[in-house]
Design an enzyme around this catalytic site. Structure first.
Site, PDB file in Angstrom:
ATOM      1  N   ASN A 174       1.259  -1.205  -0.134  1.00 11.21           N
ATOM      2  CA  ASN A 174      -0.122  -0.124  -0.406  1.00 11.21           C
ATOM      3  C   ASN A 174       1.073   1.343  -0.226  1.00 11.21           C
ATOM      4  OD1 ASN A 174      -1.476   2.060   0.422  1.00 11.21           O
ATOM      5  ND2 ASN A 174      -2.298   1.733   2.581  1.00 11.21           N
TER       6      ASN A 174
ATOM      7  N   LYS B  76       0.063   4.543  -0.250  1.00  6.50           N
ATOM      8  CA  LYS B  76      -0.634   5.548  -0.042  1.00  6.50           C
ATOM      9  C   LYS B  76      -0.585   7.176  -0.734  1.00  6.50           C
ATOM     10  CE  LYS B  76       0.003   3.138   4.955  1.00  6.50           C
ATOM     11  NZ  LYS B  76      -0.347   3.359   6.327  1.00  6.50           N
TER      12      LYS B  76
ATOM     13  N   HIS C 250      -9.470   1.291   4.290  1.00  5.65           N
ATOM     14  CA  HIS C 250      -8.400   1.051   5.471  1.00  5.65           C
ATOM     15  C   HIS C 250      -8.844   2.115   6.250  1.00  5.65           C
ATOM     16  CE1 HIS C 250      -4.238   2.455   6.194  1.00  5.65           C
ATOM     17  NE2 HIS C 250      -4.044   1.234   5.702  1.00  5.65           N
TER      18      HIS C 250
ATOM     19  N   GLU D 275      -6.691   5.200   6.812  1.00  2.00           N
ATOM     20  CA  GLU D 275      -6.922   6.703   7.184  1.00  2.00           C
ATOM     21  C   GLU D 275      -7.845   6.783   6.602  1.00  2.00           C
ATOM     22  OE1 GLU D 275      -2.700   5.635   5.069  1.00  2.00           O
ATOM     23  OE2 GLU D 275      -2.261   4.950   7.398  1.00  2.00           O
TER      24      GLU D 275
ATOM     25  N   GLU E 114      -5.556  -5.000  10.492  1.00  2.00           N
ATOM     26  CA  GLU E 114      -4.304  -3.837  10.658  1.00  2.00           C
ATOM     27  C   GLU E 114      -4.987  -2.728  11.983  1.00  2.00           C
ATOM     28  OE1 GLU E 114      -2.560  -2.585   6.888  1.00  2.00           O
ATOM     29  OE2 GLU E 114      -4.190  -1.264   6.989  1.00  2.00           O
TER      30      GLU E 114
ATOM     31  N   GLY F  32       2.546   2.265  10.832  1.00  2.00           N
ATOM     32  CA  GLY F  32       2.965   3.239  10.726  1.00  2.00           C
ATOM     33  C   GLY F  32       4.042   3.359  11.488  1.00  2.00           C
TER      34      GLY F  32
ATOM     35  N   SER G 187       2.912  -1.914  10.008  1.00  2.00           N
ATOM     36  CA  SER G 187       4.591  -1.671  11.035  1.00  2.00           C
ATOM     37  C   SER G 187       4.650  -3.256   9.840  1.00  2.00           C
ATOM     38  CB  SER G 187       4.694  -1.422  12.494  1.00  2.00           C
ATOM     39  OG  SER G 187       4.414  -0.402  12.297  1.00  2.00           O
TER      40      SER G 187
HETATM   41  C1  PEP Z   1      -1.170   0.583   6.074  1.00  2.00           C
HETATM   42  O1  PEP Z   1      -0.933   1.750   6.349  1.00  2.00           O
HETATM   43  O2  PEP Z   1      -1.583  -0.480   5.164  1.00  2.00           O
HETATM   44  C2  PEP Z   1      -0.299  -0.101   7.050  1.00  2.00           C
HETATM   45  C3  PEP Z   1       0.902  -1.041   6.662  1.00  2.00           C
HETATM   46  O3  PEP Z   1       1.637   0.365   7.027  1.00  2.00           O
HETATM   47  P1  PEP Z   1       2.971   0.486   7.164  1.00  2.00           P
HETATM   48  O4  PEP Z   1       2.882  -0.681   6.733  1.00  2.00           O
HETATM   49  O5  PEP Z   1       3.181   1.614   7.157  1.00  2.00           O
HETATM   50  O6  PEP Z   1       2.272  -0.049   9.026  1.00  2.00           O
END
Ligand code: PEP
Length: 259
Positions: free
Chosen positions: A11, A13, A94, A96, A165, A171, A211
């Site tokens: 992803n 973003k 997601h 976000e 998630e 993040g 992460s």
């Molecule tokens: C995400 O936002 O889908 C995600 C997995 O981000 P990160 O791997 O940076 O935590």
């Protein structure tokens, strides 16, 4: 042994551009994988990337999709349009998008339905925030997210996936432990058996995001109910992302999977 082929999704973003596309495409075209790999760049790059990756095993997907099919909805992109330009999957809900763009389970339900109707694979993102996690409300939150976005969906002969998630892990550099992810994924699998039926649930990949990096990917993937990974930050470095894909490949036996 796992019955679902692992799915590793990047992803990007609101990141990336022509340079990242060129280096990613170059690195993936050279390799062969047993796992299914998808990259979700920003909308504007989907068409180009899908063209570049046309003869590869790599899927290109979107990070969002409109809940509308057509009409006076400025700035929106429909599932059918995405399909037309070579998109194969859509991330839906997601965290976000839920937090910043006020999406909710009801809008996710509509988006899942239009994505399925267009023949794209929805990857429905669910997860609890830090406070809900601390209060022990994780499964309660996931129950509502699953019920309200999936109940009544027609998934016969369709591919769908769930991305667990935890918001506090996204993040933050603090991934959930493999054991806790296993526990939550088992819960999700049981809920999917109730919402659909066991046979259908067995064909739904449940992937983990938050992460993920090359140092924790193998341990997460070793869990029996972890069918893949959704990778944000680490996917912006093509070498790092392909190392994660290579790790997934290494622990994937050479067998035919159900999905
Ligand atoms: C995400 O936002 O889908 C995600 C997995 O981000 P990160 O791997 O940076 O935590």
């Amino acid at each position: 042994m796992k019955t679902r082929s692992p799915l590793i999704v990047a992803n990007w973003k609101l990141n990336g551009g022509t340079d990242l596309i060129c280096t990613s495409v170059a690195s993936f075209l050279r390799q062969k994988f047993r796992v299914q790999i998808g990259i979700a760049p920003p909308y504007v790059y989907i068409s180009n990337m899908a063209n570049f990756l046309r003869n590869s095993q790599i899927m290109v997907g979107s990070q969002n999709v409109s809940k509308f099919e057509s009409g006076a909805f400025t700035g929106e992109t429909s599932a059918q349009m995405l399909k037309e330009v070579g998109c194969q999957f859509c991330l839906i809900g997601h965290s976000e998008r839920r937090q910043v763009f006020l999406e909710n389970n009801a809008s996710c339900h509509t988006k899942v339905a239009s994505t399925l109707a267009a023949g794209l694979m929805p990857i429905i993102c669910i997860g609890e925030n830090a406070q809900q996690h601390e209060l022990g409300l994780t499964k309660h939150i996931l129950y509502r997210q699953l019920q309200e976005s999936l109940l009544g969906q027609n998934i016969k002969n369709k591919q769908i996936a769930i991305a667990y998630e935890p918001i506090w892990a996204i993040g933050s550099g603090k991934a959930a432990t493999p054991e806790s992810v296993q526990d939550v994924h088992e819960y999700i699998f049981n809920e999917l058996c109730t919402i659909f039926d066991e046979e259908s649930a067995k064909n739904i990949r449940i992937i983990y995001g938050g992460s993920v990096n090359k140092n924790n990917a193998a341990q997460l993937l070793a869990m029996p109910n972890v069918d893949g990974l959704l990778v944000g930050g680490a996917s912006l470095d093509p070498e790092h992302f392909s190392e994660i894909c290579a790790l997934a490949n290494q622990i994937t036996p050479e067998v035919e999977f159900n999905s």
